[in-house]
Motif scaffolding. Structure first.
Motif, PDB file in Angstrom:
ATOM      1  N   GLU A  63       0.878  -1.251  -0.089  1.00 18.09           N
ATOM      2  CA  GLU A  63       0.148   0.031  -0.071  1.00 18.09           C
ATOM      3  C   GLU A  63       0.892   1.209  -0.203  1.00 18.09           C
ATOM      4  OE1 GLU A  63      -3.540  -0.802   2.771  1.00 18.09           O
ATOM      5  OE2 GLU A  63      -2.093  -2.132   3.002  1.00 18.09           O
ATOM      6  N   GLN A  64       1.874   1.130   0.641  1.00 15.16           N
ATOM      7  CA  GLN A  64       2.905   2.234   0.510  1.00 15.16           C
ATOM      8  C   GLN A  64       4.270   1.605   0.438  1.00 15.16           C
ATOM      9  OE1 GLN A  64       1.493   4.011   4.485  1.00 15.16           O
ATOM     10  NE2 GLN A  64       2.007   5.963   3.341  1.00 15.16           N
ATOM     11  N   SER A  65       5.184   2.504  -0.284  1.00 13.62           N
ATOM     12  CA  SER A  65       6.531   1.886  -0.450  1.00 13.62           C
ATOM     13  C   SER A  65       7.391   2.934  -0.947  1.00 13.62           C
ATOM     14  CB  SER A  65       6.744   0.667  -1.391  1.00 13.62           C
ATOM     15  OG  SER A  65       6.275   1.123  -2.670  1.00 13.62           O
ATOM     16  N   GLN A  66       8.678   2.886  -0.659  1.00 10.93           N
ATOM     17  CA  GLN A  66       9.660   3.874  -1.095  1.00 10.93           C
ATOM     18  C   GLN A  66      11.051   3.141  -1.088  1.00 10.93           C
ATOM     19  OE1 GLN A  66       9.513   7.106  -2.241  1.00 10.93           O
ATOM     20  NE2 GLN A  66      11.317   6.274  -3.109  1.00 10.93           N
ATOM     21  N   ALA A  67      11.617   3.045  -2.471  1.00 13.30           N
ATOM     22  CA  ALA A  67      12.906   2.417  -2.656  1.00 13.30           C
ATOM     23  C   ALA A  67      14.241   3.589  -2.724  1.00 13.30           C
ATOM     24  CB  ALA A  67      12.934   1.658  -3.848  1.00 13.30           C
ATOM     25  N   PHE A  68      15.016   3.098  -2.239  1.00 14.88           N
ATOM     26  CA  PHE A  68      16.283   3.730  -2.424  1.00 14.88           C
ATOM     27  C   PHE A  68      17.485   3.254  -2.995  1.00 14.88           C
ATOM     28  CE2 PHE A  68      13.902   4.430   1.487  1.00 14.88           C
ATOM     29  CZ  PHE A  68      13.684   5.493   1.306  1.00 14.88           C
ATOM     30  N   GLU A  69      18.519   4.084  -3.624  1.00 17.47           N
ATOM     31  CA  GLU A  69      19.782   3.342  -4.007  1.00 17.47           C
ATOM     32  C   GLU A  69      20.915   4.610  -3.502  1.00 17.47           C
ATOM     33  OE1 GLU A  69      19.444   3.425  -8.237  1.00 17.47           O
ATOM     34  OE2 GLU A  69      20.181   5.561  -8.433  1.00 17.47           O
ATOM     35  N   LYS A  70      22.040   3.475  -3.500  1.00 15.98           N
ATOM     36  CA  LYS A  70      23.107   4.512  -2.840  1.00 15.98           C
ATOM     37  C   LYS A  70      24.565   3.705  -3.301  1.00 15.98           C
ATOM     38  CE  LYS A  70      24.779   5.501   1.912  1.00 15.98           C
ATOM     39  NZ  LYS A  70      24.386   5.659   3.362  1.00 15.98           N
ATOM     40  N   ASP A  71      25.438   4.630  -3.478  1.00 22.17           N
ATOM     41  CA  ASP A  71      26.558   4.008  -4.108  1.00 22.17           C
ATOM     42  C   ASP A  71      27.643   3.900  -2.819  1.00 22.17           C
ATOM     43  OD1 ASP A  71      26.157   4.435  -6.812  1.00 22.17           O
ATOM     44  OD2 ASP A  71      26.621   6.434  -6.676  1.00 22.17           O
ATOM     45  N   VAL A  72      28.260   2.654  -2.635  1.00 25.95           N
ATOM     46  CA  VAL A  72      28.832   2.587  -1.547  1.00 25.95           C
ATOM     47  C   VAL A  72      30.195   1.723  -1.947  1.00 25.95           C
ATOM     48  CG1 VAL A  72      26.964   2.190   0.220  1.00 25.95           C
ATOM     49  CG2 VAL A  72      27.932   0.171  -1.105  1.00 25.95           C
ATOM     50  N   ASP A  73      31.237   2.057  -0.989  1.00 28.80           N
ATOM     51  CA  ASP A  73      32.585   1.402  -1.389  1.00 28.80           C
ATOM     52  C   ASP A  73      32.590  -0.032  -0.609  1.00 28.80           C
ATOM     53  OD1 ASP A  73      33.654   3.659  -2.457  1.00 28.80           O
ATOM     54  OD2 ASP A  73      34.145   4.467  -0.245  1.00 28.80           O
ATOM     55  N   LYS A  74      33.199  -1.012  -1.681  1.00 25.99           N
ATOM     56  CA  LYS A  74      33.240  -2.156  -1.199  1.00 25.99           C
ATOM     57  C   LYS A  74      34.717  -2.798  -1.589  1.00 25.99           C
ATOM     58  CE  LYS A  74      29.653  -5.059  -0.399  1.00 25.99           C
ATOM     59  NZ  LYS A  74      29.117  -6.529  -0.651  1.00 25.99           N
ATOM     60  N   GLY A  75      35.139  -3.801  -0.749  1.00 24.57           N
ATOM     61  CA  GLY A  75      36.636  -4.159  -0.821  1.00 24.57           C
ATOM     62  C   GLY A  75      37.508  -3.243  -0.322  1.00 24.57           C
ATOM     63  N   GLY A  76      38.775  -3.214  -0.714  1.00 22.90           N
ATOM     64  CA  GLY A  76      39.938  -2.364  -0.321  1.00 22.90           C
ATOM     65  C   GLY A  76      40.715  -3.126   0.671  1.00 22.90           C
ATOM     66  N   ASP A  77      40.466  -4.505   0.838  1.00 24.57           N
ATOM     67  CA  ASP A  77      41.454  -5.053   2.025  1.00 24.57           C
ATOM     68  C   ASP A  77      42.716  -5.503   1.114  1.00 24.57           C
ATOM     69  OD1 ASP A  77      39.402  -4.991   3.679  1.00 24.57           O
ATOM     70  OD2 ASP A  77      38.241  -6.933   3.041  1.00 24.57           O
ATOM     71  N   SER A  78      43.617  -5.824   2.035  1.00 25.29           N
ATOM     72  CA  SER A  78      45.080  -6.342   1.590  1.00 25.29           C
ATOM     73  C   SER A  78      45.512  -5.413   0.369  1.00 25.29           C
ATOM     74  CB  SER A  78      44.788  -7.915   0.834  1.00 25.29           C
ATOM     75  OG  SER A  78      44.211  -8.602   2.074  1.00 25.29           O
ATOM     76  N   GLY A  79      45.403  -4.301   0.755  1.00 24.17           N
ATOM     77  CA  GLY A  79      45.820  -2.964  -0.298  1.00 24.17           C
ATOM     78  C   GLY A  79      45.200  -3.056  -1.392  1.00 24.17           C
ATOM     79  N   GLU A  80      44.266  -3.793  -1.774  1.00 25.60           N
ATOM     80  CA  GLU A  80      43.219  -3.561  -2.960  1.00 25.60           C
ATOM     81  C   GLU A  80      42.585  -2.386  -2.969  1.00 25.60           C
ATOM     82  OE1 GLU A  80      41.021  -6.996  -3.594  1.00 25.60           O
ATOM     83  OE2 GLU A  80      42.575  -8.404  -3.975  1.00 25.60           O
ATOM     84  N   ALA A  81      42.301  -1.644  -4.125  1.00 23.48           N
ATOM     85  CA  ALA A  81      41.296  -0.441  -4.207  1.00 23.48           C
ATOM     86  C   ALA A  81      40.071  -0.788  -3.979  1.00 23.48           C
ATOM     87  CB  ALA A  81      41.746   0.157  -5.636  1.00 23.48           C
ATOM     88  N   ALA A  82      39.374   0.124  -3.232  1.00 27.87           N
ATOM     89  CA  ALA A  82      37.695  -0.308  -2.884  1.00 27.87           C
ATOM     90  C   ALA A  82      37.198   0.166  -4.392  1.00 27.87           C
ATOM     91  CB  ALA A  82      37.307   0.953  -2.010  1.00 27.87           C
ATOM     92  N   THR A  83      35.965  -0.582  -4.467  1.00 28.79           N
ATOM     93  CA  THR A  83      35.252  -0.505  -5.669  1.00 28.79           C
ATOM     94  C   THR A  83      33.828   0.169  -5.281  1.00 28.79           C
ATOM     95  OG1 THR A  83      34.574  -2.683  -5.596  1.00 28.79           O
ATOM     96  CG2 THR A  83      36.647  -2.172  -7.082  1.00 28.79           C
ATOM     97  N   LYS A  84      33.232   0.663  -6.136  1.00 26.97           N
ATOM     98  CA  LYS A  84      31.965   1.388  -6.104  1.00 26.97           C
ATOM     99  C   LYS A  84      30.793   0.314  -6.417  1.00 26.97           C
ATOM    100  CE  LYS A  84      32.443   5.689  -4.406  1.00 26.97           C
ATOM    101  NZ  LYS A  84      32.024   6.084  -3.188  1.00 26.97           N
ATOM    102  N   VAL A  85      29.843   0.062  -5.566  1.00 23.89           N
ATOM    103  CA  VAL A  85      28.636  -0.729  -5.913  1.00 23.89           C
ATOM    104  C   VAL A  85      27.724  -0.089  -5.488  1.00 23.89           C
ATOM    105  CG1 VAL A  85      30.063  -2.934  -5.469  1.00 23.89           C
ATOM    106  CG2 VAL A  85      28.786  -2.050  -3.667  1.00 23.89           C
ATOM    107  N   LEU A  86      26.535  -0.567  -6.080  1.00 23.25           N
ATOM    108  CA  LEU A  86      25.283  -0.123  -5.589  1.00 23.25           C
ATOM    109  C   LEU A  86      24.194  -0.553  -4.933  1.00 23.25           C
ATOM    110  CD1 LEU A  86      23.343   2.617  -6.956  1.00 23.25           C
ATOM    111  CD2 LEU A  86      22.357   0.657  -8.448  1.00 23.25           C
ATOM    112  N   ALA A  87      23.876  -0.202  -3.811  1.00 22.39           N
ATOM    113  CA  ALA A  87      23.147  -0.862  -2.568  1.00 22.39           C
ATOM    114  C   ALA A  87      21.845  -0.232  -2.708  1.00 22.39           C
ATOM    115  CB  ALA A  87      23.736  -0.531  -1.366  1.00 22.39           C
ATOM    116  N   GLY A  88      20.810  -1.252  -2.544  1.00 18.54           N
ATOM    117  CA  GLY A  88      19.408  -0.710  -2.688  1.00 18.54           C
ATOM    118  C   GLY A  88      18.591  -1.172  -1.318  1.00 18.54           C
ATOM    119  N   THR A  89      17.493  -0.407  -0.988  1.00 14.95           N
ATOM    120  CA  THR A  89      16.797  -0.541   0.211  1.00 14.95           C
ATOM    121  C   THR A  89      15.538  -0.258  -0.338  1.00 14.95           C
ATOM    122  OG1 THR A  89      18.505   0.541   1.351  1.00 14.95           O
ATOM    123  CG2 THR A  89      16.239   0.726   2.281  1.00 14.95           C
TER     124      THR A  89
END
Length: 206
Positions: free
Chosen positions: A134-160
């Motif tokens: 009956e009611q709903s709202q979605a969101f998207e958000k760019d978040v950093d993932k990874g970056g462990d062990s010296g690797e560069a973090a990558t951007k992924v799209l998270a959804g809510t």
């Protein structure tokens, strides 16, 4: 409950639903949450993860009041479950339910949950994803993932997704979403249908 940002309800997304049953028993909440056998293809319960869990009224009410600017009147129980993508072990989806004695008490909590995202960092974007709620709202958000062990973090799209289905408020948080939000919508449709069935007094399938 997780963090996102910004949003408003889409009251025209779903038609009015009249619940016959108040989800006041733990078994009802567990049944309303998606089971492992009901999941879309490519998803499973990760090793060591718990099956759908019910949360007591006291714990759910305390969390609701702390995280949201709402009285959380009429709150009955909470529930949650987490699943993992088969193809990407870093991709989780978390589903949370709050059940109320009537839709009139669920509505303000839906609104407060959406408003709480708007007061966050502002990095999320409101997106239009149609649901059977009956009611709903979605969101998207760019978040950093990874970056462990010296690797560069990558951007992924998270959804809510935040929904109100009758007297139940649903929160769905997806770590890695697609640009078309296909997975978020699949889980939103699955969650809404299961909640509706249990509120009709029926057993959810699967």
């Amino acid at each position: 409950m997780g963090a996102a940002a910004c949003g408003s309800d889409d009251g025209a997304a779903g038609s009015a639903f009249q619940a016959k049953v108040v989800l006041s028993e733990p078994d009802q909440v567990r049944d309303a949450l998606p089971s492992e056998t009901s999941l879309p293809s490519g998803w499973k319960r990760s090793s060591g993860a718990k099956p759908p869990q019910a949360v007591t009224q006291a714990d759910a009410s305390s969390t609701c009041r702390k995280k949201l600017k709402a009285d959380c009147l009429g709150l009955q129980l909470g529930g949650n479950v987490r699943y993992k993508s088969v193809s990407s072990t870093a991709n989780d989806i978390r589903l949370t339910l709050l059940t109320f004695d009537k839709a009139e008490n669920a509505g303000p909590v839906f609104e407060a949950m959406v408003a709480s995202f708007a007061e966050d960092e502002g990095a999320a974007r409101k997106v239009d994803v149609k649901t059977a709620a009956e009611q709903s709202q979605a969101f998207e958000k760019d978040v950093d993932k990874g970056g462990d062990s010296g690797e560069a973090a990558t951007k992924v799209l998270a959804g809510t997704m935040v929904m109100r289905i009758g007297a139940v408020v649903s929160l769905i948080e997806l770590d890695e979403d697609e640009g078309d939000h296909k997975t978020l919508k699949q889980f939103a449709d699955l969650q809404a249908e299961r909640v509706k069935r249990v509120q009709r007094g029926q057993k959810a399938e699967g």
